[in-house]
Design a protein around this motif. Structure first.
Motif, PDB file in Angstrom:
ATOM      1  N   SER A 164       0.829  -1.198   0.000  1.00  0.00           N
ATOM      2  CA  SER A 164       0.000   0.000   0.000  1.00  0.00           C
ATOM      3  C   SER A 164       0.866   1.251   0.000  1.00  0.00           C
ATOM      4  N   GLN A 165       0.238   2.393  -0.249  1.00  0.00           N
ATOM      5  CA  GLN A 165       0.992   3.639  -0.290  1.00  0.00           C
ATOM      6  C   GLN A 165       1.534   4.001   1.085  1.00  0.00           C
ATOM      7  N   ASP A 166       0.735   3.782   2.135  1.00  0.00           N
ATOM      8  CA  ASP A 166       1.217   4.048   3.497  1.00  0.00           C
ATOM      9  C   ASP A 166       2.440   3.186   3.813  1.00  0.00           C
ATOM     10  N   THR A 167       2.397   1.933   3.383  1.00  0.00           N
ATOM     11  CA  THR A 167       3.537   1.037   3.604  1.00  0.00           C
ATOM     12  C   THR A 167       4.761   1.534   2.846  1.00  0.00           C
ATOM     13  N   LEU A 168       4.550   1.994   1.612  1.00  0.00           N
ATOM     14  CA  LEU A 168       5.662   2.554   0.829  1.00  0.00           C
ATOM     15  C   LEU A 168       6.293   3.738   1.556  1.00  0.00           C
ATOM     16  N   PHE A 169       5.455   4.652   2.049  1.00  0.00           N
ATOM     17  CA  PHE A 169       5.977   5.824   2.756  1.00  0.00           C
ATOM     18  C   PHE A 169       6.760   5.406   4.006  1.00  0.00           C
ATOM     19  N   SER A 170       6.210   4.445   4.744  1.00  0.00           N
ATOM     20  CA  SER A 170       6.871   3.973   5.949  1.00  0.00           C
ATOM     21  C   SER A 170       8.222   3.338   5.615  1.00  0.00           C
ATOM     22  N   CYS A 171       8.245   2.523   4.565  1.00  0.00           N
ATOM     23  CA  CYS A 171       9.492   1.871   4.151  1.00  0.00           C
ATOM     24  C   CYS A 171      10.526   2.887   3.690  1.00  0.00           C
ATOM     25  N   LYS A 289      32.290   7.954   1.508  1.00  0.00           N
ATOM     26  CA  LYS A 289      32.045   8.900   0.419  1.00  0.00           C
ATOM     27  C   LYS A 289      30.605   9.396   0.295  1.00  0.00           C
ATOM     28  N   GLU A 290      29.637   8.565   0.655  1.00  0.00           N
ATOM     29  CA  GLU A 290      28.255   8.885   0.273  1.00  0.00           C
ATOM     30  C   GLU A 290      27.402   9.440   1.409  1.00  0.00           C
ATOM     31  N   LYS A 291      27.557   8.912   2.584  1.00  0.00           N
ATOM     32  CA  LYS A 291      26.675   9.266   3.704  1.00  0.00           C
ATOM     33  C   LYS A 291      26.610  10.769   3.927  1.00  0.00           C
ATOM     34  N   GLU A 292      27.757  11.436   3.854  1.00  0.00           N
ATOM     35  CA  GLU A 292      27.820  12.874   4.122  1.00  0.00           C
ATOM     36  C   GLU A 292      27.161  13.715   3.035  1.00  0.00           C
ATOM     37  N   GLN A 293      26.906  13.103   1.861  1.00  0.00           N
ATOM     38  CA  GLN A 293      26.284  13.825   0.755  1.00  0.00           C
ATOM     39  C   GLN A 293      24.752  13.776   0.805  1.00  0.00           C
ATOM     40  N   LEU A 294      24.197  12.961   1.690  1.00  0.00           N
ATOM     41  CA  LEU A 294      22.735  12.849   1.810  1.00  0.00           C
ATOM     42  C   LEU A 294      22.222  13.933   2.737  1.00  0.00           C
ATOM     43  N   HIS A 295      21.030  14.460   2.432  1.00  0.00           N
ATOM     44  CA  HIS A 295      20.481  15.475   3.327  1.00  0.00           C
ATOM     45  C   HIS A 295      19.594  14.837   4.393  1.00  0.00           C
ATOM     46  N   SER A 296      19.422  15.514   5.512  1.00  0.00           N
ATOM     47  CA  SER A 296      18.764  14.940   6.684  1.00  0.00           C
ATOM     48  C   SER A 296      17.285  14.669   6.447  1.00  0.00           C
ATOM     49  N   THR A 297      16.757  13.719   7.214  1.00  0.00           N
ATOM     50  CA  THR A 297      15.356  13.322   7.082  1.00  0.00           C
ATOM     51  C   THR A 297      14.458  14.267   7.883  1.00  0.00           C
ATOM     52  N   PRO A 298      13.463  14.904   7.258  1.00  0.00           N
ATOM     53  CA  PRO A 298      12.521  15.774   7.990  1.00  0.00           C
ATOM     54  C   PRO A 298      11.452  14.936   8.680  1.00  0.00           C
ATOM     55  N   VAL A 299      11.817  14.354   9.824  1.00  0.00           N
ATOM     56  CA  VAL A 299      10.953  13.395  10.515  1.00  0.00           C
ATOM     57  C   VAL A 299       9.568  13.969  10.800  1.00  0.00           C
ATOM     58  N   ASP A 300       9.508  15.205  11.255  1.00  0.00           N
ATOM     59  CA  ASP A 300       8.219  15.801  11.624  1.00  0.00           C
ATOM     60  C   ASP A 300       7.289  15.939  10.422  1.00  0.00           C
ATOM     61  N   LEU A 301       7.865  16.142   9.242  1.00  0.00           N
ATOM     62  CA  LEU A 301       7.036  16.279   8.041  1.00  0.00           C
ATOM     63  C   LEU A 301       6.572  14.931   7.506  1.00  0.00           C
ATOM     64  N   LYS A 303       6.376  11.822   9.275  1.00  0.00           N
ATOM     65  CA  LYS A 303       5.703  10.912  10.191  1.00  0.00           C
ATOM     66  C   LYS A 303       4.189  10.863  10.012  1.00  0.00           C
ATOM     67  N   PRO A 304       3.515  11.984   9.773  1.00  0.00           N
ATOM     68  CA  PRO A 304       2.047  11.907   9.603  1.00  0.00           C
ATOM     69  C   PRO A 304       1.591  11.032   8.431  1.00  0.00           C
ATOM     70  N   PHE A 306       2.438   8.033   7.846  1.00  0.00           N
ATOM     71  CA  PHE A 306       2.333   6.601   8.142  1.00  0.00           C
ATOM     72  C   PHE A 306       2.240   6.261   9.631  1.00  0.00           C
ATOM     73  N   GLU A 307       2.315   7.244  10.526  1.00  0.00           N
ATOM     74  CA  GLU A 307       2.275   6.906  11.948  1.00  0.00           C
ATOM     75  C   GLU A 307       1.077   7.496  12.680  1.00  0.00           C
ATOM     76  N   GLU A 308       0.890   8.786  12.632  1.00  0.00           N
ATOM     77  CA  GLU A 308      -0.177   9.414  13.394  1.00  0.00           C
ATOM     78  C   GLU A 308      -1.434   9.580  12.536  1.00  0.00           C
ATOM     79  N   ASP A 309      -2.589   9.337  13.158  1.00  0.00           N
ATOM     80  CA  ASP A 309      -3.866   9.434  12.435  1.00  0.00           C
ATOM     81  C   ASP A 309      -3.849   8.602  11.165  1.00  0.00           C
ATOM     82  N   ILE A 310      -3.405   7.349  11.322  1.00  0.00           N
ATOM     83  CA  ILE A 310      -3.328   6.452  10.167  1.00  0.00           C
ATOM     84  C   ILE A 310      -4.737   6.037   9.766  1.00  0.00           C
ATOM     85  N   SER A 311      -5.047   6.184   8.498  1.00  0.00           N
ATOM     86  CA  SER A 311      -6.353   5.761   7.985  1.00  0.00           C
ATOM     87  C   SER A 311      -6.194   4.461   7.214  1.00  0.00           C
TER      88      SER A 311
END
Length: 406
Positions: A164-171, A289-301, A303-304, A306-311
């Motif tokens: 499902s799409q929620d599962t995709l987002f969570s993964c 080489k690669e880890k430092e080139q990735l940008h941080s995960t906006p967890v607060d944006l 999380k909704p 796939f975690e809170e108020d999941i339909s």
């Protein structure tokens, strides 16, 4: 052959003057048989060079439709029947041959070997509907989410029981956390949770609105892979073949929890093995080489999503999906939308309908989780319709594990 003789004869022929072999022979001091031979040669050359006007194919007006339908993996027969209703008057064999040639042409197009940039991209796919039986003969059907950074070949795999799409987002969120951040672009297959097929056409994919908003919040550019071009996501295609390493566990002793652990362990093993492409361990190249080139995960944006108020929509088996596992509700809610929340102690998933709590389950790693009353209601509505309460309770006590497989 004398050039003046050929030019003279050709001039008369262009002016539609019927050649007089004897007169031309006297004019050019040549035998009449020579003149005749020149005339015949010129006539033969003109036939060879005459432009042949090809009759347009009956298929020509329908080729764009065929391309669109091939992008949706439609069969040649299905396409033939479809375009017949649109006015196609040709044969099925013509459609079948064209479909085969088109697919072969797309697959065999030359692919330029790409040099990947650290942190630029990731590739995503599913290993769909894998099946393994344990030593007791119980069948497990599952999917594996595949995520790979093509520069370092660093991988993230996780088991899911749906796509499902929620599962995709969570993964995806789990993959971002596991790989240390988010790349600038992510390549996706032609999956319905990503692409809006009703608005897309061959060669022009339209992302569905919710997925596109997720990509904006996560700050990556989504890219749809070309249909029939598995080379465009070669790293994840190779990974999909590698997970066949799970096959030897067929008929070995395991349960749902063990299966999840097997996939997690495979992910770790692949990241420690020497890559044939880079001749280095993915873990080392990713760390250096690669880890430092990735940008941080906006967890607060994220999380909704796939975690809170999941339909969820209650499935026809009276279950809802949560964190790769399924939890039961009363079958009267089949087809209804419910909301899932995690309890304050984070040990229970609570299921609400119209803000009313209808079921609470302990969170587990078991694939199926039934409430006793739900089980009776499910059996009463389907498998044991019309049977008395004692029969249903006796069936549950003896055959619940068998019903799990039903």
């Amino acid at each position: 052959m004398r050039n003046d003789l050929r030019q003279g004869v050709l001039k008369d022929m262009k002016e539609n003057i019927k050649p007089n072999y004897a007169a031309l022979g006297r004019q050019y001091n040549a035998d009449y048989r020579t003149i005749k031979k020149v005339v015949e040669e010129i006539a033969t050359d003109q036939v060879k060079t005459r432009k042949v006007v090809k009759k347009p194919s009956l298929l020509e007006p329908f080729k764009a439709i065929i391309h669109d339908k091939l992008a949706l993996n439609c069969s040649a027969m299905a396409i033939f029947k479809f375009i017949q209703k649109k006015g196609y008057l040709g044969s099925y064999s013509t459609v079948k041959t064209y479909c085969r040639k088109f697919k072969n042409h797309e697959v065999k197009k030359a692919t330029i070997r790409v040099t990947h940039t650290p942190g630029l991209s990731a590739q995503v796919d599913w290993k769909e509907e894998m099946k393994l039986r344990n030593s007791e003969g119980i069948l497990y059907k599952f999917n594996i989410f595949l995520y790979v950074l093509p520069y370092s070949k660093y991988k993230y795999l996780t088991l899911t029981f749906d796509r499902s799409q929620d599962t995709l987002f969570s993964c995806l969120a789990q993959a971002f956390e596991a790989t240390g951040g988010i790349p600038h672009e992510i390549w996706f297959d032609n999956m319905k949770t990503v692409i809006d097929h009703s608005k897309s056409s061959f060669g022009h994919a339209i992302f569905n609105q919710r997925f596109y908003q997720f990509s904006k919040d996560a700050a990556f550019k989504p890219i749809a892979c070309r249909v029939f071009r598995p080379q465009t996501k070669g790293a994840v295609e190779a990974l999909a073949r590698t997970v066949e390493r799970l096959r030897p566990y067929n008929y070995e002793p395991f349960d749902g929890t063990d299966l999840i652990e097997l996939v997690d362990n495979l992910s770790d093993e692949l990241n420690q093995e020497i890559s044939q492409a880079t001749h280095l361990q993915p873990t080392l190249l990713w760390e250096d080489k690669e880890k430092e080139q990735l940008h941080s995960t906006p967890v607060d944006l994220l999380k909704p999503y796939f975690e809170e108020d999941i339909s969820r929509i209650v499935s026809k088996e009276a279950m809802v999906n949560f964190r790769k596992c399924k939890y039961s509700v009363d079958p009267k809610y089949i087809g209804e939308q419910v909301t899932l929340e995690v309890s304050d102690d984070e040990k229970h998933v609570q299921i609400y309908y119209n803000r009313k709590l209808i079921r609470s389950h302990e969170i587990t790693t078991q694939q199926y989780n039934y409430n006793y009353e739900d089980t009776k209601a499910i059996l009463r509505s389907d498998l044991m319709n019309g049977r008395n309460e004692d029969d249903i309770e006796q069936f549950i006590s003896k055959n619940l594990s068998a019903y799990d497989q039903v």
